[in-house]
Design a protein around this motif. Structure first.
Motif, short mmCIF file in Angstrom:
data_model
loop_
_atom_site.label_atom_id
_atom_site.label_comp_id
_atom_site.label_asym_id
_atom_site.label_seq_id
_atom_site.Cartn_x
_atom_site.Cartn_y
_atom_site.Cartn_z
N LEU A 99 0.83 -1.21 0.00
CA LEU A 99 0.00 0.00 0.00
C LEU A 99 0.86 1.26 0.00
CD1 LEU A 99 -2.70 -1.14 2.58
CD2 LEU A 99 -2.99 -0.89 0.11
N ILE A 100 1.96 1.25 0.76
CA ILE A 100 2.89 2.39 0.72
C ILE A 100 3.45 2.55 -0.68
CG2 ILE A 100 5.15 3.20 1.52
CD1 ILE A 100 4.48 1.97 4.25
N GLY A 101 3.77 1.41 -1.33
CA GLY A 101 4.29 1.45 -2.70
C GLY A 101 3.30 2.04 -3.68
N VAL A 102 2.00 1.78 -3.48
CA VAL A 102 0.98 2.37 -4.35
C VAL A 102 1.02 3.89 -4.27
CG1 VAL A 102 -1.52 2.62 -4.69
CG2 VAL A 102 -0.54 0.36 -4.30
N GLY A 103 1.10 4.41 -3.04
CA GLY A 103 1.19 5.86 -2.88
C GLY A 103 2.47 6.42 -3.47
N PHE B 141 2.40 9.04 -6.65
CA PHE B 141 2.99 10.38 -6.58
C PHE B 141 4.01 10.58 -7.70
CE2 PHE B 141 5.93 13.63 -5.19
CZ PHE B 141 5.12 14.58 -4.61
N ARG B 142 4.87 9.58 -7.89
CA ARG B 142 5.89 9.71 -8.93
C ARG B 142 5.28 9.80 -10.33
NH1 ARG B 142 11.31 8.37 -7.71
NH2 ARG B 142 11.73 9.27 -5.65
N MET B 143 4.12 9.15 -10.53
CA MET B 143 3.45 9.19 -11.83
C MET B 143 2.59 10.44 -12.00
SD MET B 143 4.35 6.42 -13.49
CE MET B 143 3.10 6.20 -14.73
N GLY B 144 2.46 11.23 -10.95
CA GLY B 144 1.68 12.46 -11.03
C GLY B 144 0.20 12.29 -10.79
N TYR B 145 -0.22 11.08 -10.37
CA TYR B 145 -1.65 10.86 -10.10
C TYR B 145 -2.08 11.56 -8.81
CZ TYR B 145 -0.95 7.11 -13.52
OH TYR B 145 -0.63 6.40 -14.64
N ILE B 146 -1.16 11.70 -7.87
CA ILE B 146 -1.43 12.41 -6.62
C ILE B 146 -0.38 13.51 -6.48
CG2 ILE B 146 -1.62 12.27 -4.11
CD1 ILE B 146 -2.33 9.34 -4.38
N THR B 147 -0.83 14.74 -6.32
CA THR B 147 0.09 15.86 -6.12
C THR B 147 0.35 16.07 -4.63
OG1 THR B 147 -1.71 17.47 -6.00
CG2 THR B 147 -0.82 16.97 -8.20
N ILE C 72 -11.72 2.87 5.48
CA ILE C 72 -10.77 3.39 4.49
C ILE C 72 -9.48 3.87 5.16
CG2 ILE C 72 -12.69 4.13 3.04
CD1 ILE C 72 -11.92 7.04 3.71
N THR C 73 -9.44 3.88 6.50
CA THR C 73 -8.30 4.48 7.20
C THR C 73 -6.99 3.81 6.83
OG1 THR C 73 -9.67 5.16 9.06
CG2 THR C 73 -7.30 4.99 9.45
N THR C 74 -6.92 2.49 6.97
CA THR C 74 -5.64 1.79 6.76
C THR C 74 -5.11 1.94 5.34
OG1 THR C 74 -6.01 0.22 8.54
CG2 THR C 74 -4.52 -0.45 6.79
N PRO C 75 -5.87 1.56 4.30
CA PRO C 75 -5.31 1.68 2.96
C PRO C 75 -4.96 3.11 2.58
CG PRO C 75 -7.65 1.14 2.86
CD PRO C 75 -7.22 0.97 4.27
N LEU C 76 -5.84 4.05 2.92
CA LEU C 76 -5.58 5.44 2.54
C LEU C 76 -4.39 6.01 3.32
CD1 LEU C 76 -6.71 7.40 0.52
CD2 LEU C 76 -8.24 8.29 2.28
N ALA C 77 -4.26 5.63 4.59
CA ALA C 77 -3.13 6.11 5.39
C ALA C 77 -1.81 5.63 4.81
CB ALA C 77 -3.27 5.65 6.84
N VAL D 276 -1.02 7.56 1.64
CA VAL D 276 -0.55 8.92 1.95
C VAL D 276 0.92 8.88 2.40
CG1 VAL D 276 -0.81 10.83 3.57
CG2 VAL D 276 -2.81 9.87 2.45
N ILE D 277 1.27 7.91 3.22
CA ILE D 277 2.67 7.78 3.65
C ILE D 277 3.57 7.58 2.45
CG2 ILE D 277 4.28 6.25 4.88
CD1 ILE D 277 1.96 5.81 6.91
N GLY D 278 3.13 6.77 1.49
CA GLY D 278 3.92 6.57 0.27
C GLY D 278 4.14 7.85 -0.50
N THR D 279 3.12 8.72 -0.53
CA THR D 279 3.28 9.99 -1.25
C THR D 279 4.28 10.91 -0.55
OG1 THR D 279 1.46 11.11 -0.07
CG2 THR D 279 0.89 9.85 -2.04
N PHE D 280 4.37 10.83 0.79
CA PHE D 280 5.33 11.66 1.51
C PHE D 280 6.76 11.13 1.36
CE2 PHE D 280 1.65 12.88 4.46
CZ PHE D 280 1.41 14.05 3.74
N LEU D 281 6.88 9.81 1.15
CA LEU D 281 8.21 9.22 0.96
C LEU D 281 8.73 9.44 -0.46
CD1 LEU D 281 7.74 5.78 2.77
CD2 LEU D 281 9.17 7.68 3.54
#
Length: 306
Positions: free
Chosen positions: A16-20, A24-30, A197-202, A205-210
Motif C-alpha cells: 500500500l505504501i508502494g501504491v502511494g 505520486f511519482r506518476m503524477g496521479y497524486i500531487t 478506508i483508514t488503513t489503505p488510505l493512510a 498517503v505515507i507513500g506519497t510523503f516518501l
C-alpha cells in the motif's frame, strides 16, 4: 507457530505504501492532493474508526479485563513516556522534530497491524483484547499526541486546533462504551465504511510523503534507526519484565506486550502533516520501523508464546 500470516500483514503495508509512492511519482497524486487526503483521514476517517471500535457491550468479563488492561496500559504508557522524555533530547533536533520523535516512541501501529498480527499469534480470542487496548489510543493521540507535535498549542491554546473531530469522537466513544448505547443504522454502517478506508488510505498517503525523498536519505537518518529499535524492542521488553510477575493470563500478558512492539503509528504522519510539522521525518519513521518489524515481531513472539 506459522509466521506467514504475520509477515503477510506487514508486507501488505509495504504494498500500500508502494501504491502511494508510485502514484505520486506518476503524477496521479500531487503534494496538495496528498495533504487533502491526509486531512480527510484525520478529520473524517479516523474519528469514524474510533466511534466504530468503541461500541462494545459491557459485561462482567469485559469489566474485569478492562481493569487489567487499564493497569497494563498505564505501565506501557509510563515506560513509553520515560523513553520519549529522554531519548529525543539526546538525538538533537528542532523543537518540532523532537515532538515527532516523541510521538513515534509513544504511539504504535495498533490498528491495522495489531489485529491481524495478534490474530495470527493468539487466535480469534485476541480480537476482544486488541479492541480494549485500542480504546484509550484515539483519545490520547488527539490530546497528548497533539501537544507533543505542537507544544506551542499548550502554551497558547487554540480551541479550534485542540477540539478536533478525533477528540470529539473519542469523547463520544467513551459515552457509548459507558452507557452501552450504539449508533443506529444506517448511520452506523456509514461510519463503519468511512472508518474502513483508514488503513489503505493512510498507507498510500505515507507513500506519497516518501516519494520525493532520496532513497538513501530515508535509510541514512540514524535517529530513525535508534527510535525504531527502542519502539520495537526496548519498550516491549521493559513492559514484559514489569508486568509478567503480576499478570499470568497469556492473553492479558501477551497481547499488550505484542501491541507495544508494533512499529510507529501511521497517525504520526497524518497528524504531522495536519499540524504543519515534519511529515517527512514521520514517514521515514513509519517506513523503517515497519521494515524492521519483519524481524522484531517474530523475535518478540518467542518470549510470548509457550
Amino acid at each position: 507457530m506459522d509466521f506467514i500470516p504475520v509477515v503477510t500483514s506487514i508486507f501488505t503495508l509495504f504494498i500500500l505504501i508502494g501504491v502511494g509512492f508510485v502514484a505520486f511519482r506518476m503524477g496521479y497524486i500531487t503534494r496538495s492532493g496528498a495533504s487533502g487526503l491526509s486531512s480527510l483521514l484525520v478529520n473524517v476517517a479516523i474519528p469514524c474508526l474510533i466511534l466504530e471500535s468503541m461500541q462494545v457491550p459491557l459485561s462482567e468479563g469485559l469489566i474485569y479485563s478492562m481493569e487489567m488492561i487499564v493497569f497494563i496500559e498505564i505501565v506501557v504508557y509510563v515506560v513509553s513516556f520515560i523513553f520519549a522524555g529522554i531519548v529525543p533530547l539526546l538525538l538533537h533536533g528542532s523543537r518540532f522534530e523532537t515532538g515527532v520523535l516523541r510521538f513515534m516512541l509513544i504511539f504504535s501501529n495498533l490498528g491495522f497491524m495489531g489485529y491481524p498480527v495478534a490474530y495470527a499469534m493468539f487466535g480469534e480470542a485476541s480480537v476482544f483484547y486488541v479492541t480494549l487496548v485500542n480504546l484509550p489510543f484515539g483519545f490520547l493521540v488527539f490530546t497528548v499526541g497533539v501537544f507533543l507535535l505542537r507544544p506551542d498549542l499548550a502554551r497558547q491554546p487554540d480551541i479550534k486546533r485542540i477540539v478536533t473531530p478525533g477528540l470529539i469522537a473519542s469523547i463520544l466513544g467513551l459515552v457509548l462504551l459507558g452507557t452501552g448505547l450504539t449508533i443506529p443504522s444506517p448511520i452506523n454502517e456509514s461510519i463503519s465504511l468511512l472508518g474502513s478506508i483508514t488503513t489503505p488510505l493512510a498507507m498510500i498517503v505515507i507513500g506519497t510523503f516518501l516519494a520525493p525523498l532520496p532513497f538513501f536519505e530515508m535509510l541514512s537518518d540514524t535517529r530513525i534507526w535508534i527510535i525504531s529499535s527502542i519502539r520495537l524492542l526496548a519498550i516491549p521488553a521493559v513492559v514484559f519484565l514489569l508486568i509478567s510477575p503480576f499478570v499470568h493470563d497469556p492473553l492479558l500478558l501477551g497481547i499488550p506486550v505484542l501491541l507495544a512492539a508494533m512499529p510507529v503509528a501511521a497517525n504520526t504522519v497524518l497528524l504531522s502533516e495536519e499540524y504543519g510539522v515534519n511529515a517527512e521525518l514521520a514517514s521515514k519513521g513509519v517506513f523503517i520501523s515497519t521494515l524492521l518489524s519483519l524481524v522484531t515481531i517474530p523475535l518478540i513472539s518467542i518470549f510470548l508464546l509457550p
